[in-house]
Design an enzyme around this catalytic site. Structure first.
Site, short mmCIF file in Angstrom:
data_model
loop_
_atom_site.label_atom_id
_atom_site.label_comp_id
_atom_site.label_asym_id
_atom_site.label_seq_id
_atom_site.Cartn_x
_atom_site.Cartn_y
_atom_site.Cartn_z
N GLY A 1 0.84 -1.20 0.00
CA GLY A 1 0.00 0.00 0.00
C GLY A 1 0.86 1.24 0.00
N ARG B 1 0.74 -4.85 -5.73
CA ARG B 1 1.02 -6.14 -5.11
C ARG B 1 1.41 -7.09 -6.25
NH1 ARG B 1 -0.54 -4.99 0.19
NH2 ARG B 1 -2.09 -3.34 0.18
N ASP C 1 5.86 -5.37 5.82
CA ASP C 1 6.43 -6.69 6.08
C ASP C 1 6.41 -7.59 4.84
OD1 ASP C 1 7.14 -6.21 8.65
OD2 ASP C 1 5.50 -7.31 9.57
N ASP D 1 -0.04 2.22 8.54
CA ASP D 1 -0.62 1.47 9.65
C ASP D 1 0.29 1.32 10.87
OD1 ASP D 1 -2.94 0.96 8.06
OD2 ASP D 1 -1.86 -0.61 7.02
N ARG E 1 -5.47 -1.55 9.51
CA ARG E 1 -5.49 -3.01 9.32
C ARG E 1 -5.73 -3.73 10.67
NH1 ARG E 1 -1.45 -5.41 5.06
NH2 ARG E 1 0.03 -5.05 6.74
#
Lengths: 324, 324, 324, 324
Positions: free
Chosen positions: A15, A76, A107, A131, A175
């Site tokens: 993102g 992605r 991550d 996030d 998230r």
């Protein structure tokens, strides 16, 4: 002894987050200042596999430090989750003459970087996600901007909530983590803050607090719900049914991902990008840049990916005490 | 053994800073949650001497967390610099039944607090100033908002600077410290950042950098000057004379002191106010609340006032490397 | 019968204004939709003389509607004030195959356009200046953004003005016209508004109003001074000397020229650009696009340049009545 | 001959809108300047029926011109829709000594005002609603702020939409009218704008436009959907299914109702409030204040309530031409 880095690749992945451009800019210019060539890879690992690349010069990152989003685009990449895709990626690096990679993302992106590292392409990860859910770092690029955007939107919502004596139930991003919700809740004086890290009791945490506060004269309320808790509309319905107070749900949504980055995101991203290239120059590989005790540090990428971060739920006690 | 605190006074003093209201709110509500009465003192030590006070209840600090300025108003108080004034202040505290004071402001305000402490009125200081020039704390209330305001203004200035191929010389606040200038300079991609902590060389730090950068295609420039360096107009004239580039000076001024506080200022101020009252409740007196390694801590007020803080001039090297 | 327009040139000239990009975008895309080729000329008439031009396609004006400044850059051009320069400009147009010109700027820019028109290059002017000082049009591109920027800055200033019981004397832009000052003054509740169109009496318009208002409990004040009146610092000194109220001057400066355009500037600029090309397509030449009674209209360029616009000083009576 | 107005009541009713405070302030201060007493009625007609009133002085409307919401609060009042409730309201006016009413709100609120007028309480309506759906006026208080808020949010959304090559389908407010959608769509460069006033064809208006624009190199898209059209999520799903482009829906929601009013809303509201009281002073009753051809005018309340307003769908042609 280590191989000298002559060319680095840089990409943003996962993102997007405000401040990613400042990180890209710092990577490019720090590298160029050391005589290292930089190849910008577009649309994350996809662009690596597809050869969507361009050489970056000083001016290619001009006028971007204040821009949201990422000039390298992001995506992605399912193919890059496979061993095959990763192998292809490493080969592409060699083909393009990329001696080392700087990967800006979360991550998932770092796992891709580790895969490249295991295939002989030295990597550095820079934590970029609104996030703040990267275990090794207290702070991630985009976090401050996203929270301030949420706060500004809720400040506007407050006007109409107050004018109508309502309760606004507001879902913020994050998230599976409650970092944004917790801070935004304190900053907006929310009567209740629901985060995934701590179960809540509707009666105790919301209804009875509303009743108690109403007795002191308060007639409008803000309740913050983390994305990981969700169900803002159901909660608003429930609150209205139980208290009789007109209650509305608002999901702030993707607006929180964009916008011109705050000073903190710009400065931290600049420092991180600078640090990343300095590591590579010194032959220090396969690290994740992070903030610890407000300083720029770095961790081994394997260690970084195995770390855990807990939320400071004591902050909820602060919130409970002062938002009443 | 310590005297139980039944009533505290709270005031804001010195220059106002966005986030002071969040601190006042946290002090009031944390105290009330512990059964401690709170007396709000208006216009700093002046209001203490003049009895400009009112008792604060839960609702008296409603709808202020998002407001700039200070609802308690602020002022400089010459009388309170004298031993006489301080003695009168301590007597006023006793007269009003104030068992302890929370003082939100800068070093000058803390000296007043220390004077009260020496006269038997326990005190806690909370660092509130946009300039970040309080030695014991990495962070002061208002600092983040002021910097973001400066950044937003300079982002606008950038548009017109760029459209006209100009050089904008911008003076930002910070009194004798370069904290604001250094961070704002990095965040706005300033070609040069002049701070009082480090002498500059016009030729080396500005003119030759401009010439060098021009060769890479850049045609517009931002130069940040800290208030403690000043002389923005003279500098603009000098730059124009030396480079031929149309150069304009802008002094951002008091606009930087106002505005709705950022999330960081609201949250930090809330934590500091909460911490201050917790100290008093535990009988811990005469401390200054501070941020160290990103945590809320506290120092003895005498120690705090004798500390020194240095600017991280390595940040200038980051700036020099990436803003080119 | 008129010559068919196959290629138009477009430039921005004079001071830049937020919304100019929206106008350029509308000109380019409207022309392309009609099969007309567009040549973007950089840095105003300078770029015409120097051949600093590029052909514009649909994507060349992507992602600019929300950006301040002008992607075509702007400049003042001394050479183009001369008959020689104008003749050279007309020749350049023919050389570049430019059949007609769209000029976005102020009166000075329109005079250049008229010169080209007289030399056989059909022209359309679009009023772009933050100052709203173009006689034929009620509204100029950039005016709304500049005023809102000024209002936002003064709203911040208000916080600190109020916290300290001060008087803020604020100079806003507008060159020789008081439009910005008058509207901004009403919008910020300024006690007094000084504009070049109406002489003021310090005693009557400021000092006695301050005294009278103070009696009703007001302790802080905002005074707006138009650029065409100036002397904010002297005025602040005078007010402080006469009233004893701590008074500070702030010159908002070039920040007012930049920033992302407001909706009104984007929409009006889009309509104007669309209208300009429609005129050319219909063979209607040498007009200035304008807003009259809130509609998009156009005037003969000679008529437009000879018109006069007066300020609605009755607005001052509104201000005097309600800002007290 | 008319009865002299000695006391007026003022209330805000229906949905709140930024700028209502500026209108209240102008009503209060203009009345006081003429020696007319003002009674502020809280929570719309409810407050009239319940006697939730307070006398307003000059300072009671200080520091509100820049605040969103309404300091008089607002509410919908079912009782006041009945003849009984209206009669009770008129009696309450007499009981409170209210000689005339100023009602700030939308058509529903004006119907209540007309009912009072028919019962002998002279009334003036001021159009306050973000939706701009009051037939007699080109402009309603709050409209400009709501649109600019939507634009700012969509500008942020654009960053992430662009970084990910997505299509964002954004629902903006406006009840049954497309005014907000149409203007916001033009201002944000939306590929398509769906409004209730004009049926749309998915294939022609969206899918084929997207395909055509993609061919020129554009990869991300914004589609604006008016509240009166709705179904943003279904539309996003449909677009994704048909084009393969990752599409997301965002409902901007109540955030659009709040926030500090823009200059235009503040100034127009101030003029309208000033005009309303001037009418009453001159014995001109039962009018609705409006904007026509950019001037402040007024209409008989019965005429106003029977008027119709059409949307300028030609604006869609502008949008279709330039947002491609």
């Amino acid at each position: 002894m280590y191989k000298e880095i002559k060319t680095i690749g840089v990409l943003t992945s996962g993102g997007d987050a405000p401040g990613m451009n400042a990180a890209v800019r710092a990577v490019v210019r720090t590298a160029l200042s050391k005589g290292i060539k930089v190849i910008g890879i577009q649309r994350g690992y996809n662009g690596l596999l597809n050869g969507e690349v361009r050489e970056m010069d000083l001016r290619s990152v001009s006028e971007i430090i204040h821009r949201g989003g990422t000039v390298l685009y992001t995506a992605r990449c399912l193919e890059f989750v496979t061993a095959e895709g990763q192998k292809k990626g490493a080969e592409k690096c060699k083909e393009l003459g990329i001696d080392a990679m700087v990967v800006i993302g979360g991550d998932g992106s770092f796992k891709g970087a580790r895969a490249l590292a295991n295939l002989g392409i030295p990597c550095i990860g820079i934590p970029g996600t609104i996030d703040n859910d990267i275990a090794c770092s207290e702070y991630t690029i985009g976090y401050d901007t996203a929270m301030n955007t949420a706060v500004e939107m809720i400040d506007k919502l407050r006007d109409t909530t107050q004018s109508h004596d309502r309760c606004s139930v507001v879902e913020v991003m994050g998230r599976n983590a409650g970092y944004i919700a917790l801070n935004v809740g304190i900053a907006t004086g929310a009567l209740a803050i629901l985060i995934p890290e701590r179960p809540y009791d509707l009666d105790h945490d919301i209804i009875s607090r509303m009743n108690q506060t109403q007795k002191t004269g308060k007639k409008h309320f803000i309740v913050i719900v983390a994305e990981g808790v969700g169900h803002a509309q159901e909660l608003a319905n429930e609150i209205q049914a139980r208290t009789g107070i007109d209650s509305r749900a608002t999901v702030l949504g993707h607006v929180q991902r964009g916008g011109s980055p705050t000073l903190r995101d710009r400065v931290t991203a600049s420092q991180m990008g600078y640090h990343a290239v300095n590591l590579l120059e010194k032959g220090i590989y396969n690290r994740v840049v992070a903030v610890s005790a407000d300083k720029i540090v770095d961790y081994d990428i394997n260690v970084a990916l195995s770390m855990h971060k807990t939320i400071d739920t004591m902050m909820l006690d602060v919130a409970n005490t002062i938002s009443i």
